[in-house]
Design a protein around this motif. Structure first.
Motif, mmCIF file in Angstrom:
data_model
loop_
_atom_site.group_PDB
_atom_site.id
_atom_site.type_symbol
_atom_site.label_atom_id
_atom_site.label_comp_id
_atom_site.label_asym_id
_atom_site.label_seq_id
_atom_site.Cartn_x
_atom_site.Cartn_y
_atom_site.Cartn_z
ATOM 1 N N THR A 18 56.144 76.213 36.022
ATOM 2 C CA THR A 18 54.814 75.827 36.471
ATOM 3 C C THR A 18 54.956 75.182 37.844
ATOM 4 N N PHE A 19 54.433 75.839 38.856
ATOM 5 C CA PHE A 19 54.475 75.289 40.202
ATOM 6 C C PHE A 19 53.172 74.559 40.464
ATOM 7 N N ARG A 20 53.265 73.314 40.794
ATOM 8 C CA ARG A 20 52.067 72.538 41.098
ATOM 9 C C ARG A 20 51.653 72.808 42.537
ATOM 10 N N VAL A 21 50.384 73.049 42.715
ATOM 11 C CA VAL A 21 49.831 73.277 44.047
ATOM 12 C C VAL A 21 49.037 72.035 44.404
ATOM 13 N N GLU A 22 49.637 71.213 45.277
ATOM 14 C CA GLU A 22 49.061 69.902 45.569
ATOM 15 C C GLU A 22 48.524 69.742 46.982
ATOM 16 N N ASP A 23 48.900 70.650 47.891
ATOM 17 C CA ASP A 23 48.417 70.505 49.265
ATOM 18 C C ASP A 23 48.197 71.886 49.880
ATOM 19 N N GLU A 25 49.725 73.436 52.278
ATOM 20 C CA GLU A 25 50.946 74.198 52.502
ATOM 21 C C GLU A 25 51.356 74.948 51.230
ATOM 22 N N GLN A 26 51.298 74.272 50.103
ATOM 23 C CA GLN A 26 51.629 74.910 48.831
ATOM 24 C C GLN A 26 50.596 75.970 48.466
ATOM 25 N N LEU A 27 49.336 75.698 48.770
ATOM 26 C CA LEU A 27 48.276 76.666 48.502
ATOM 27 C C LEU A 27 48.483 77.941 49.312
ATOM 28 N N LEU A 28 48.883 77.814 50.578
ATOM 29 C CA LEU A 28 49.129 78.989 51.411
ATOM 30 C C LEU A 28 50.329 79.790 50.913
ATOM 31 N N CYS A 29 51.367 79.098 50.443
ATOM 32 C CA CYS A 29 52.530 79.802 49.900
ATOM 33 C C CYS A 29 52.144 80.565 48.639
ATOM 34 N N GLU A 30 51.341 79.943 47.793
ATOM 35 C CA GLU A 30 50.846 80.611 46.590
ATOM 36 C C GLU A 30 50.009 81.830 46.971
ATOM 37 N N ALA A 31 49.136 81.694 47.947
ATOM 38 C CA ALA A 31 48.303 82.810 48.399
ATOM 39 C C ALA A 31 49.161 83.922 49.001
ATOM 40 N N ALA A 32 50.148 83.556 49.792
ATOM 41 C CA ALA A 32 51.037 84.553 50.401
ATOM 42 C C ALA A 32 51.773 85.338 49.329
ATOM 43 N N TYR A 33 52.271 84.643 48.327
ATOM 44 C CA TYR A 33 52.981 85.321 47.247
ATOM 45 C C TYR A 33 52.033 86.219 46.454
ATOM 46 N N ASN A 34 50.814 85.768 46.224
ATOM 47 C CA ASN A 34 49.832 86.591 45.509
ATOM 48 C C ASN A 34 49.496 87.861 46.289
ATOM 49 N N ILE A 35 49.383 87.749 47.598
ATOM 50 C CA ILE A 35 49.142 88.927 48.437
ATOM 51 C C ILE A 35 50.307 89.900 48.295
ATOM 52 N N ALA A 59 59.295 77.545 54.143
ATOM 53 C CA ALA A 59 60.196 78.626 53.708
ATOM 54 C C ALA A 59 60.784 78.312 52.334
ATOM 55 N N ARG A 60 61.162 77.054 52.107
ATOM 56 C CA ARG A 60 61.695 76.667 50.793
ATOM 57 C C ARG A 60 60.643 76.807 49.699
ATOM 58 N N MET A 61 59.414 76.421 50.005
ATOM 59 C CA MET A 61 58.332 76.550 49.022
ATOM 60 C C MET A 61 58.090 78.008 48.657
ATOM 61 N N LEU A 62 58.100 78.871 49.638
ATOM 62 C CA LEU A 62 57.907 80.299 49.383
ATOM 63 C C LEU A 62 59.108 80.878 48.634
ATOM 64 N N SER A 63 60.286 80.388 48.927
ATOM 65 C CA SER A 63 61.503 80.860 48.290
ATOM 66 C C SER A 63 61.509 80.621 46.785
ATOM 67 N N ARG A 64 60.866 79.580 46.329
ATOM 68 C CA ARG A 64 60.876 79.269 44.898
ATOM 69 C C ARG A 64 60.215 80.352 44.052
ATOM 70 N N TYR A 65 59.387 81.209 44.669
ATOM 71 C CA TYR A 65 58.775 82.323 43.952
ATOM 72 C C TYR A 65 59.739 83.497 43.787
ATOM 73 N N ARG A 66 60.828 83.480 44.535
ATOM 74 C CA ARG A 66 61.860 84.507 44.495
ATOM 75 C C ARG A 66 61.319 85.924 44.732
ATOM 76 N N PRO A 67 60.628 86.129 45.852
ATOM 77 C CA PRO A 67 60.156 87.484 46.137
ATOM 78 C C PRO A 67 61.355 88.408 46.369
ATOM 79 N N ASN A 68 61.157 89.683 46.140
ATOM 80 C CA ASN A 68 62.244 90.659 46.306
ATOM 81 C C ASN A 68 62.342 91.186 47.735
#
Length: 150
Positions: A18-23, A25-35, A59-68
């Protein structure tokens, strides 16, 4: 050990954590991964993420999603780039520094894409997800997300 652990996360890591989206920056990383996930599901090839980062946090926040796909971290500090080499999928690049507003202009992004085509597997017709902050050199001010076609 690495192979075993990595194979567990070959699907969406949000199913395991469960990744908490608190700000923002985290919201944009979540949106980027969803795209990224949405385009991949519809067979549109995303060749990577381009993240402009001063501290490496985005970059670290986006990395936690482990995109391929790779996360190209545009850094202005070699020390930050060195620290990012241990994060999943992150490839630091310090070639286009120092940061200026022109770096994220259409011309600047075109130059970065040309550079990435030379040094990576990016091909014409693929997409890149670009993330950066409008407030330059300020930690936690990531505010812009773009989808561009190579």
């Amino acid at each position: 050990i690495v192979k075993s652990n990595e194979s567990r996360f070959s699907t969406d890591t949000r199913k395991h954590f469960t990744f908490r989206v608190e700000d923002n920056e985290q919201l944009l990383c979540e949106a980027a991964y969803n795209i990224y996930r949405n385009l991949e599901e519809h067979k549109n090839k995303v060749s990577g993420f381009v993240v402009f980062t001063e501290t490496g946090r985005t970059a670290r926040m986006l990395s936690r999603y482990r995109p391929n796909v790779p996360i190209y971290a545009m850094v202005s500090n070699n020390k930050v780039g060195d620290m990012l080499t241990v994060d999943h999928g992150v490839q630091p690049i310090s070639h286009f520094t120092p940061y200026t507003r022109e770096l994220v202009s259409a011309k600047g992004i075109a130059q970065i894409i040309e550079h990435l085509k030379e040094v990576s597997t990016i091909k014409k017709g693929q997409s890149l997800v670009i993330i950066y902050g409008d407030a330059w050199m300020e930690q936690g001010k990531t505010s812009t997300l773009k989808l561009v076609q190579v």
